[in-house]
Design a protein around this motif. Sequence first.
Motif, PDB file in Angstrom:
ATOM      1  N   THR A  37       0.828  -1.195   0.000  1.00 63.83           N
ATOM      2  CA  THR A  37       0.000   0.000   0.000  1.00 63.83           C
ATOM      3  C   THR A  37       0.863   1.246   0.000  1.00 63.83           C
ATOM      4  O   THR A  37       2.022   1.225   0.398  1.00 63.83           O
ATOM      5  N   ARG A  69      -9.484  -5.144   1.642  1.00 74.15           N
ATOM      6  CA  ARG A  69      -9.053  -4.281   0.533  1.00 74.15           C
ATOM      7  C   ARG A  69      -8.235  -5.071  -0.463  1.00 74.15           C
ATOM      8  O   ARG A  69      -7.636  -6.108  -0.136  1.00 74.15           O
ATOM      9  N   TRP A 102      -3.809   0.341  -3.730  1.00 69.90           N
ATOM     10  CA  TRP A 102      -4.799  -0.433  -2.995  1.00 69.90           C
ATOM     11  C   TRP A 102      -6.158   0.218  -3.156  1.00 69.90           C
ATOM     12  O   TRP A 102      -6.262   1.399  -3.486  1.00 69.90           O
ATOM     13  N   PRO A 129     -10.131   0.048  -1.088  1.00 71.50           N
ATOM     14  CA  PRO A 129     -10.979  -0.545  -0.062  1.00 71.50           C
ATOM     15  C   PRO A 129     -12.120  -1.313  -0.705  1.00 71.50           C
ATOM     16  O   PRO A 129     -12.470  -1.102  -1.869  1.00 71.50           O
TER      17      PRO A 129
END
Length: 397
Positions: A2, A328, A367, A369
């Motif tokens: 991330t 995620r 990334w 969610p």
Amino acid sequence: MTTDAIDIDQPMALLGGLTPQAFMRDYWQRKPLLIPQAIPGFTPSLSIADIKTLARREEAESRLVTHGERGWTMKRGPFKRLPAASQPNWTLLVQGVDLHDDATAELMRRFRFISDARLDDAMISIATDGGGVGPHDDSYDVFLLQAHGRRRWRVSQQADRALVPGLPLKILDDFRPEQEFTLEPGDMLYLPPHACHDGVAIGDCMTISIGFRVPSRAVLARGLLEAAADQVSAQFLDDPGLYGQPCLPGADLSGLYEDAGTSATRQPAALPEALIASTLDTLRQVRLDQAVAARFLGQWLTNLPDSALFDPADEAILLAESVPVDGRLVLDRCTRLMYGGGQLFINGEVAPAAMQATLETLADRRWLPAEAVRTLPPDALSMLDEWLEEGWAHWRD
């Protein structure tokens, strides 16, 4: 893997209190910058022993440089055996450590105020006392982060870059240092292209080099022409549906060369002037526009080295069937994802799903969610399922 968004207008400790905007304006590709305690209290994720182990692996690109009575030597790995830690004047360099270690990949991506198109890899070098690769200059930008021990750097902006002939390394024949710095863990030195420098270990040390690719104009020109040639083949010769839409809009290459009315020749070996002119006219119809350039760059810049290895989950979820309530989607540390010209590029390929803002966010942040993934259309979810199956992305709780 991330990445938090970087506010390019806010001061960064990583840049010595400069904002990314100020650094790019005043130092990038211009002049060196010493940044004391760019990362205070920095501790590397990998030990010296870990780097030695990595250099024994086939998939890791490594080099061993020594300097002694016999002069300079360089060997390429993998290495079954390395010099003793008590032996001075040797350096082990391992390229692309970000492809093998999550924490190193995270460290490299702290520099994403600079385009991914320029970000190359994280190299780690370990050295015993006196170890180094000699005074030299590089054609690329680099941040040199001291990770363990100390290293003395001497830097020069000299114009004379003549090399010592006959050596396995590119070592400057007449290095004239203008500045000298001793870096300790957490200190960092930025060097623009062609800044001459020499780093020598003071005792055992480790240095992490964040390097940036600098393609030559010749490489870009050749790649663009090759990409145009591939697209001509796909659109007009091999498989017109390969790309789903015309890659070279406006080009009419479907016809055949015609030379009705040509006179008989007394020089059969001479190339006909009409054929030369027709060839040039055909080339002028192939528009090398932004779309063609974006496709070439997107595939080229996301193409992976052989050392990139993926580890898919044993039980991949199917987002096209049901996106989990929590969690995620995270890109793998090795995955390269970029976009441009209305297209998405991943690991050397053109992504099949239509481009949209959510996928741009995935590329920028690395990334998404769960709630953002649920907004994607079925074709994009099916594409993400393929990435999960390949190990290019992972679902994290």
